[in-house]
Design a protein around this motif. Structure first.
Motif, short mmCIF file in Angstrom:
data_model
loop_
_atom_site.label_atom_id
_atom_site.label_comp_id
_atom_site.label_asym_id
_atom_site.label_seq_id
_atom_site.Cartn_x
_atom_site.Cartn_y
_atom_site.Cartn_z
N UNK A 149 -7.89 16.01 -16.85
CA UNK A 149 -7.22 15.05 -15.97
C UNK A 149 -7.97 13.73 -16.11
N UNK A 150 -7.22 12.66 -16.37
CA UNK A 150 -7.87 11.34 -16.57
C UNK A 150 -7.39 10.35 -15.51
N UNK A 151 -8.11 10.29 -14.37
CA UNK A 151 -7.68 9.35 -13.33
C UNK A 151 -8.10 7.92 -13.63
N UNK A 152 -7.31 6.97 -13.13
CA UNK A 152 -7.78 5.60 -13.01
C UNK A 152 -8.59 5.52 -11.72
N UNK A 153 -8.62 4.37 -11.07
CA UNK A 153 -9.39 4.26 -9.83
C UNK A 153 -8.86 5.23 -8.77
N UNK A 154 -9.81 5.90 -8.09
CA UNK A 154 -9.48 6.80 -6.98
C UNK A 154 -10.36 6.37 -5.81
N UNK A 155 -9.83 6.47 -4.62
CA UNK A 155 -10.61 6.05 -3.44
C UNK A 155 -11.69 7.06 -3.10
N UNK A 156 -12.92 6.83 -3.55
CA UNK A 156 -14.04 7.74 -3.23
C UNK A 156 -15.32 6.90 -3.08
N UNK A 208 0.58 -1.01 -6.70
CA UNK A 208 -0.36 -1.81 -5.91
C UNK A 208 -1.27 -0.96 -5.03
N UNK A 209 -1.82 0.09 -5.62
CA UNK A 209 -2.78 0.92 -4.92
C UNK A 209 -3.57 1.73 -5.95
N UNK A 210 -4.61 2.40 -5.47
CA UNK A 210 -5.32 3.33 -6.34
C UNK A 210 -4.89 4.75 -5.96
N UNK A 230 -5.13 8.64 -4.59
CA UNK A 230 -5.86 9.35 -3.54
C UNK A 230 -6.51 10.58 -4.16
N UNK A 231 -7.54 11.06 -3.49
CA UNK A 231 -8.22 12.27 -3.99
C UNK A 231 -7.25 13.46 -3.98
N UNK A 232 -6.34 13.47 -3.01
CA UNK A 232 -5.40 14.59 -2.89
C UNK A 232 -4.45 14.64 -4.09
N UNK A 233 -4.09 13.45 -4.60
CA UNK A 233 -3.19 13.44 -5.77
C UNK A 233 -3.87 14.10 -6.98
#
Ligand code: NAP
Length: 255
Positions: free
Chosen positions: A188-195, A217-219, A221-224
């Motif tokens: 899994x390759x995420x971009x920015x995640x809120x952590x 227009x958002x980053x 979420x960890x849940x996603x």
């Protein structure tokens, strides 16, 4: 639709906070036995553990995956407590800044070594023991958390980008080697995640620009990210082995 994982054991490295915590919460709610690890922050790890629901047996272990001997010892202890491991989520990672034009040679070397030892060598060692165990038990899944930075570059964190590019290449190699043992390897390759890893950047002056990288227009979420890990871990997704899925809100396109 997410399926239940009763009787399955899921190990989530760095499950004490951030993406790993969201994975722990989701797999626990789907009735898996959840094992989380932390390196320094025992209080947060214990809080996460205490709040895991579901019907599974959950545990927390300390693990410094940058040290090969710690990884070996950790597996010995963990497999004494759990007779099987079905899913390994290699989530733990570090993101150390080291701008080539600014840092001393000592800092440059230190940050390269720490990053590669944690994000790449540590994951390789975790895969080594997990795949041997899973192979003997009839199979399993390894899910590696990479990053958009592997493709897009990380000018201020070059070792991080290199570690994740290496992780992608390693995952694809292992997907081939481990298929005969029915162990599939997914990325899994995420971009920015809120952590915690990104909170400073997101709160700072560049926060809005970072969100604007995505047309949503958002980053993330960890849940996603956790939901994607649960899909990969579900039966029927073995043939996606070697695949790398982006989760970056169309902020970076690759073919
Ligand atoms: P985070 O909030 O900073 O949490 C990192 C976790 O890793 C913590 O549980 C930490 O333990 C553990 N850890 C750190 N060093 C370790 C070591 N040497 N051995 C074992 N565990 C160690 O991280 P995150 O943002 O959730 O990121 C999780 C993964 O997603 C990482 O691999 C990261 O590269 C990747 N990712 C994140 C983003 C993002 O924007 N956040 C984007 C793309 C990819 P302690 O709590 O004890 O410190």
């Amino acid at each position: 639709m997410l399926i239940d994982f009763p009787g399955k054991t899921v190990l989530i490295t760095g499950g004490s906070r951030g993406i790993g915590k969201a994975c722990a919460q989701l797999f626990a709610s789907l009735n898996a036995n959840v094992i989380i690890t932390y390196v320094n922050n025992l209080t947060e790890a214990e809080q996460t553990l205490d709040n895991l629901g579901g019907k599974g047996k959950h545990s927390v272990f300390q693990l410094d995956q940058s040290k090969p001997t710690h990884v070996a010892r950790f597996y010995e202890k963990m497999l004494l407590k759990y007779s099987r491991l079905d899913v390994l989520i290699n989530n733990a990672g570090i993101y150390l800044e080291h701008k080539i034009n600014d840092v001393s040679y000592e800092t440059w070397q230190h940050n390269w070594e720490e990053t590669i030892n944690t994000n790449l060598n540590g994951v390789a060692n975790l895969c080594y023991f997990a795949s041997r165990h899973m192979g003997k038990k009839g199979g399993g899944k390894i899910i590696n958390i990479s990053s958009r930075g592997a493709f897009r570059g990380e000018p201020d964190h070059p070792a991080y980008a290199a570690s994740k590019a290496g992780l992608n290449a390693m995952s694809q190699s292992l997907a081939v080697s481990l298929a005969p043992q029915k162990v599939s390897v997914h990325v899994i390759a995420p971009g920015f995640v809120e952590t915690d890893m990104t909170s400073q950047a997101l709160k700072g002056t560049k926060g809005d620009a970072i969100k604007k990288q995505s047309p949503f227009n958002r980053v993330a979420t960890t849940e996603e990210v956790a939901r994607l890990a649960a899909v990969y871990a579900s039966p029927g997704f073995e043939f996606t082995s070697s695949g790398i899925i982006d989760i970056n809100g169309a902020s970076y396109l690759r073919t």
